[in-house]
Scaffold this motif. Sequence first.
Motif, mmCIF file in Angstrom:
data_model
loop_
_atom_site.group_PDB
_atom_site.id
_atom_site.type_symbol
_atom_site.label_atom_id
_atom_site.label_comp_id
_atom_site.label_asym_id
_atom_site.label_seq_id
_atom_site.Cartn_x
_atom_site.Cartn_y
_atom_site.Cartn_z
ATOM 1 N N GLY A 123 6.693 -0.836 5.204
ATOM 2 C CA GLY A 123 5.298 -0.434 5.038
ATOM 3 C C GLY A 123 4.403 -0.840 6.188
ATOM 4 O O GLY A 123 3.226 -0.456 6.230
ATOM 5 N N TRP A 124 4.949 -1.587 7.164
ATOM 6 C CA TRP A 124 4.102 -2.091 8.249
ATOM 7 C C TRP A 124 3.527 -0.966 9.101
ATOM 8 O O TRP A 124 2.326 -0.941 9.404
ATOM 9 N N ASN A 125 4.366 -0.012 9.497
ATOM 10 C CA ASN A 125 3.878 1.093 10.316
ATOM 11 C C ASN A 125 2.836 1.915 9.565
ATOM 12 O O ASN A 125 1.820 2.339 10.133
ATOM 13 N N ALA A 126 3.076 2.130 8.265
ATOM 14 C CA ALA A 126 2.095 2.864 7.445
ATOM 15 C C ALA A 126 0.773 2.097 7.388
ATOM 16 O O ALA A 126 -0.310 2.702 7.425
ATOM 17 N N ALA A 127 0.841 0.770 7.319
ATOM 18 C CA ALA A 127 -0.373 -0.039 7.294
ATOM 19 C C ALA A 127 -1.161 0.118 8.593
ATOM 20 O O ALA A 127 -2.402 0.234 8.579
ATOM 21 N N LEU A 128 -0.453 0.128 9.711
ATOM 22 C CA LEU A 128 -1.128 0.314 10.994
ATOM 23 C C LEU A 128 -1.827 1.671 11.057
ATOM 24 O O LEU A 128 -2.956 1.786 11.550
ATOM 25 N N ASP B 227 8.648 -1.584 -3.133
ATOM 26 C CA ASP B 227 8.306 -2.835 -2.452
ATOM 27 C C ASP B 227 7.218 -2.611 -1.409
ATOM 28 O O ASP B 227 6.284 -3.422 -1.272
ATOM 29 N N ALA B 228 7.332 -1.514 -0.667
ATOM 30 C CA ALA B 228 6.333 -1.220 0.367
ATOM 31 C C ALA B 228 4.967 -0.960 -0.255
ATOM 32 O O ALA B 228 3.938 -1.395 0.291
ATOM 33 N N ARG B 229 4.931 -0.257 -1.374
ATOM 34 C CA ARG B 229 3.645 0.011 -2.038
ATOM 35 C C ARG B 229 2.950 -1.293 -2.418
ATOM 36 O O ARG B 229 1.727 -1.418 -2.278
ATOM 37 N N LEU B 230 3.711 -2.270 -2.917
ATOM 38 C CA LEU B 230 3.125 -3.559 -3.284
ATOM 39 C C LEU B 230 2.559 -4.272 -2.055
ATOM 40 O O LEU B 230 1.442 -4.821 -2.094
ATOM 41 N N ARG B 231 3.312 -4.272 -0.971
ATOM 42 C CA ARG B 231 2.827 -4.921 0.246
ATOM 43 C C ARG B 231 1.561 -4.243 0.760
ATOM 44 O O ARG B 231 0.596 -4.911 1.167
ATOM 45 N N LEU B 232 1.581 -2.908 0.771
ATOM 46 C CA LEU B 232 0.421 -2.162 1.262
ATOM 47 C C LEU B 232 -0.796 -2.404 0.378
ATOM 48 O O LEU B 232 -1.922 -2.586 0.883
ATOM 49 N N ALA B 233 -0.582 -2.441 -0.928
ATOM 50 C CA ALA B 233 -1.701 -2.671 -1.841
ATOM 51 C C ALA B 233 -2.302 -4.056 -1.642
ATOM 52 O O ALA B 233 -3.537 -4.226 -1.686
ATOM 53 N N PHE C 8 -4.317 -1.283 1.519
ATOM 54 C CA PHE C 8 -4.045 0.044 2.059
ATOM 55 C C PHE C 8 -3.369 0.866 0.971
ATOM 56 O O PHE C 8 -2.489 0.379 0.258
ATOM 57 N N HIS C 9 -3.775 2.138 0.878
ATOM 58 C CA HIS C 9 -3.253 2.998 -0.191
ATOM 59 C C HIS C 9 -2.933 4.402 0.341
ATOM 60 O O HIS C 9 -3.570 5.388 -0.049
ATOM 61 N N PRO C 10 -1.947 4.504 1.214
ATOM 62 C CA PRO C 10 -1.517 5.841 1.668
ATOM 63 C C PRO C 10 -0.878 6.600 0.511
ATOM 64 O O PRO C 10 -0.547 6.008 -0.527
ATOM 65 N N THR C 11 -0.686 7.896 0.700
ATOM 66 C CA THR C 11 0.015 8.692 -0.312
ATOM 67 C C THR C 11 1.503 8.420 -0.190
ATOM 68 O O THR C 11 2.116 8.765 0.815
ATOM 69 N N PRO C 12 2.115 7.784 -1.233
ATOM 70 C CA PRO C 12 3.540 7.471 -1.143
ATOM 71 C C PRO C 12 4.376 8.597 -1.749
ATOM 72 O O PRO C 12 4.036 9.156 -2.791
ATOM 73 N N VAL C 13 5.476 8.935 -1.092
ATOM 74 C CA VAL C 13 6.384 9.969 -1.584
ATOM 75 C C VAL C 13 7.805 9.402 -1.549
ATOM 76 O O VAL C 13 8.234 8.877 -0.523
#
Length: 289
Positions: free
Chosen positions: A28-33, A55-61, A65-70
């Motif tokens: 999720g790091w790149n998505a966070a950036l 796991d990435a959704r939890l880290r981003l939240a 950060f709340h990108p659209t996850p698919v």
Amino acid sequence: MPTMVFSMLAALAPEPGNRVLEIGTGTGWNAALLCHRLGSRNVVTVEVDGDNAADARLRLARARFHPTPVVGDGAAGHPGGAPYDRVIATCSVGRVPHAWVSQSRPGGVIVAPWGPEYGGEAVVRLTVAEDGTASGPFVRSCAFMRLRQQRSARPSSLEYLSGPWPADGETTATSLSPESIADWSAMFAVGVQVPGVFPLVERYDDGSYTLWLHDTAVTSWATVDGEPDRTAYEVVQSGPRRLWDEVEAAFHWWDSQGRPGFDRFGLTVTPAGQTVWLDAPAQPVPIPA
């Protein structure tokens, strides 16, 4: 690897207001950036592994950060969020899915690690055209995990042999050291010209080794024995394809072009397929019939 992440984002060059499709959420790091730069509403991130995605959704939240996850096949992109101004892949491909092109706006940019079956890999930066094609240069070397849907089986050497060594192989010799083809850019140039072939290396305690060449169709194989301080090397080949002959010819083409690095190669993607070129799209790398 932070330097790789940031160099790929620099090649992507996202601008305020851009919508970005990321293939491979990972941690999720790149998505966070991307969210930090563009806002969460402008980022769609696709991950094939459901547990990794959760796991990435939890880290981003936790980072707000709340990108659209698919959760799904990254090769299919995400048409529900299209069109995109930028597409970035955090896994390598041997074929750029045309869905990434068709879901991009004209003028959009696609950045992805790309490499042939043989080895040698580089980041390509494609610009999408009005006619549904995309083309652009390779910008740096890289080494990424393959997109899951494009991973091929790699049988062991024993599955190619029809009997005791040398089985039905034909023995010849070459003056080209197999060590010469270990260069990452040489492997790239060879792999583009010799599709469906991959190498394995068997090393021995005395410093010698055997380079095995296998085709993914499991019809042909070859070996070259590498030994220090030799000027001639034993070759054994079997099957309808003479794999060492193909690899040697591809190496000599690369050598004849001045041993170009990745910065001289580029890629064009169309609905019908893709072509690697040298210096300009009008100069495709030759692929023997």
